[in-house]
Design a protein around this motif. Structure first.
Motif, short mmCIF file in Angstrom:
data_model
loop_
_atom_site.label_atom_id
_atom_site.label_comp_id
_atom_site.label_asym_id
_atom_site.label_seq_id
_atom_site.Cartn_x
_atom_site.Cartn_y
_atom_site.Cartn_z
N THR A 56 0.83 -1.21 0.00
CA THR A 56 0.00 0.00 0.00
C THR A 56 0.86 1.26 0.00
N VAL A 57 2.17 1.11 -0.17
CA VAL A 57 3.15 2.20 -0.18
C VAL A 57 2.89 3.19 0.94
N THR A 58 2.77 2.66 2.15
CA THR A 58 2.48 3.51 3.31
C THR A 58 3.76 3.85 4.06
N GLY A 59 4.45 2.87 4.60
CA GLY A 59 5.67 3.14 5.32
C GLY A 59 5.58 2.96 6.81
N TYR A 171 10.07 7.83 -4.63
CA TYR A 171 9.26 8.00 -5.84
C TYR A 171 7.89 7.35 -5.68
N ASN A 172 7.84 6.24 -4.98
CA ASN A 172 6.57 5.57 -4.76
C ASN A 172 5.84 6.08 -3.51
N ASN A 173 6.37 7.16 -2.93
CA ASN A 173 5.74 7.78 -1.76
C ASN A 173 5.53 6.77 -0.63
N ALA A 174 6.51 5.87 -0.45
CA ALA A 174 6.36 4.80 0.53
C ALA A 174 6.84 5.20 1.91
N GLY A 175 7.96 5.91 2.00
CA GLY A 175 8.43 6.35 3.31
C GLY A 175 9.28 5.36 4.06
N PHE A 176 9.55 4.19 3.49
CA PHE A 176 10.44 3.23 4.14
C PHE A 176 11.88 3.71 4.04
N GLY A 319 0.90 8.15 -4.50
CA GLY A 319 0.48 8.43 -3.14
C GLY A 319 -0.99 8.15 -2.92
N GLY A 320 -1.45 8.42 -1.69
CA GLY A 320 -2.84 8.16 -1.32
C GLY A 320 -3.58 9.45 -1.05
N GLY A 321 -4.52 9.38 -0.10
CA GLY A 321 -5.34 10.54 0.21
C GLY A 321 -6.53 10.67 -0.71
N VAL A 408 0.54 7.43 4.25
CA VAL A 408 1.63 8.36 4.49
C VAL A 408 2.79 7.67 5.18
N GLY A 409 2.53 7.10 6.35
CA GLY A 409 3.58 6.40 7.07
C GLY A 409 4.22 7.19 8.18
N LEU A 410 3.80 8.44 8.39
CA LEU A 410 4.32 9.19 9.53
C LEU A 410 3.76 8.61 10.82
N ASP A 411 4.60 8.54 11.83
CA ASP A 411 4.19 7.92 13.08
C ASP A 411 4.68 8.76 14.25
#
Length: 462
Positions: A56-59, A171-176, A319-321, A408-411
């Motif tokens: 889900t390219v979240t991170g 590029y894939n807005n994954a955040g890993f 990305g999502g949203g 997004v993946g911010l925590d």
């Protein structure tokens, strides 16, 4: 003549997309949990959460990618990010064509419509364009990061892999990231900040915009020729720039008045660099160059970041949203309503009523879904933090839910401390946020034939 009566032949494209996504996650989980990919600290549950976050390219993560995964595991993770960002719908299309064996015009149009709803693009030539653009951008970013960005990594092999992995993730807005502190140690490295931010923006605006800009690249120097760009391209670029500026200025403002500022005692240039990067990455990327906790950022700053995460990237992006164009359509509809106008007009172009209704439906259903996630996350022991610690605040839970749904993946230190029920809620949110709320609803409620019956109109007071 034999007839096809299996369940797999009765699935619609949205339903088949969901099934395919779940199958990819299941296979990826088994692979990630194997000793070849991970250490003994990574069990099936940790692998499931990590793979779901990657597809889900979240991170969001409950493991340390740099230490808990082997090099093979990190490569598998990068492949899953590419699959989720670029290839999930292509896999779905090919599998459906193979299993169902239908190629009629109506079915092919159904595929194209589902692909657009998913936000990855079309098939055939279109998917080839997506791959070419992605490969070119990632390659350029990797070369720059390898040469100038990660120069402190002396081992050339490790430096090359770090550059390539972070470019794929950005590029894939994954955040890993390969480091537990994300990019905090590179906060004062302008090359790393610039490259990662540029990749996030390029991946977020989508292949349609990138292709349109490339086709019209010789006309971009003449302002009077910019009208040849499609309305979609102009609207995406304008929305992206406005949101980045508003996010940067907003974070500078909110953290200036905070007791314990996120930017601390940084100089003016460092403050701008940090807030600019955070404004960009908040829109579904998930990297951070400063520690993010409820102690380092104000409540107002968290609320602003949630708004940016909820809007997210653009259609056709990685990305999502709810997407920038959805937000722009809502703003245009609100402006038309306040002015008493009958039509919604954007850049001298009238927006169809069905598009406005679609934007309202996406925004409202997404908001209700996120609130539902926060409600479920607050039930029972899920609301508590680590054993013996203080319970999470509602703001922390809501922030985490928005981050998951917006991929997004911010925590802020919540995800790893949740119990499995809470992490399951986040996984469902990540999956729904990536495939899109409309695709999910259309899989549950198949489209009906057009109703030719008209009904009398009656006023409703608002």
């Amino acid at each position: 003549m034999s007839t096809r009566s299996g369940w797999q032949h009765r699935l619609t494209v949205p339903q088949f997309t969901l099934v395919t996504g779940m199958l990819v996650i299941a296979v990826g989980t088994l692979l990630m949990a194997s000793p070849v990919c991970s250490s003994t600290d990574v069990g099936l549950w940790e692998a499931l959460f990590t793979v779901t976050s990657a597809i889900t390219v979240t991170g969001l993560s409950i493991i340390d990618v740099g230490t808990d995964l082997t090099l093979v595991g990190q490569m598998v993770l990068a492949g899953l990010i590419l699959t989720g960002g670029l290839g999930l719908m292509a896999i779905t299309t090919f599998l459906q064509g193979f299993v169902q064996g239908r190629s009629g015009l109506r079915h092919r149009l159904d595929k194209g419509r589902a692909l657009d709803e998913f936000g990855v693009g079309g098939i055939g030539t279109t998917f080839h364009q997506i791959l070419v653009i992605a490969a070119a951008v990632i390659a350029v970013g990797t070369v720059i990061l390898y040469t100038y960005g990660f120069a402190d990594i002396h081992n050339r092999g490790e430096r090359l892999w770090a550059a390539l992995f972070h470019c794929i993730s950005a590029y894939n807005n994954a955040g890993f990231g390969l480091w537990s502190d994300s990019l905090v140690s590179y906060r004062q490295q302008p090359v790393v900040n610039a490259v990662i931010a540029a990749l996030i923006v390029i991946g977020g605006i989508g292949w349609r915009v990138a292709n349109d800009l490339w086709v019209n690249r010789f006309r971009l120097g003449h302002l009077h020729r910019l009208s040849r760009l499609s309305l979609h391209t102009r609207l995406v670029i304008r929305s992206t720039v406005v949101l980045i500026i508003l996010g940067t200025v907003g974070l500078l403002f909110t953290e200036h008045f905070a007791t314990e500022r996120m930017v601390g005692s940084m100089g003016w240039w460092d403050q701008v660099q940090v807030t600019l990067f955070q404004s960009i990455t908040t829109r579904t990327a998930g990297f951070n160059t400063v520690p993010l906790t409820v102690d380092t950022i104000s409540d107002a700053g968290l609320l602003l970041m949630m708004a940016l995460m909820f809007i997210g990237a653009s259609p056709g992006g990685t990305g999502g949203g709810i997407k920038t164009t959805t937000f722009a359509a809502l703003v245009a509809a609100t402006r038309a309503t306040l002015r008493g106008e009958e039509e919604v007009v954007v850049r001298n172009r009238e927006i169809p009523d069905k598009v406005v209704l679609r934007a309202i439906g996406v925004a409202l259903s997404s908001a209700l879904f996120v609130l539902g996630m926060a409600l479920v996350l607050g039930l029972g022991n899920t609301a508590a933090g680590a054993s013996g610690g203080e319970p999470f605040s509602f703001l922390e839970k809501l922030f985490t839910c928005v981050s998951a749904f917006g991929t997004v993946g911010l925590d802020v230190g919540v995800t790893a401390q949740l119990n499995r029920w809470g992490q399951l809620v986040l996984m469902v949110g990540m999956f729904v946020g990536r495939v899109g709320i409309l695709l999910l609803l259309s899989s549950l409620y198949p489209s009906r034939t057009h109703n030719r019956v008209g009904y009398p109109r009656e006023e409703l007071y608002l």
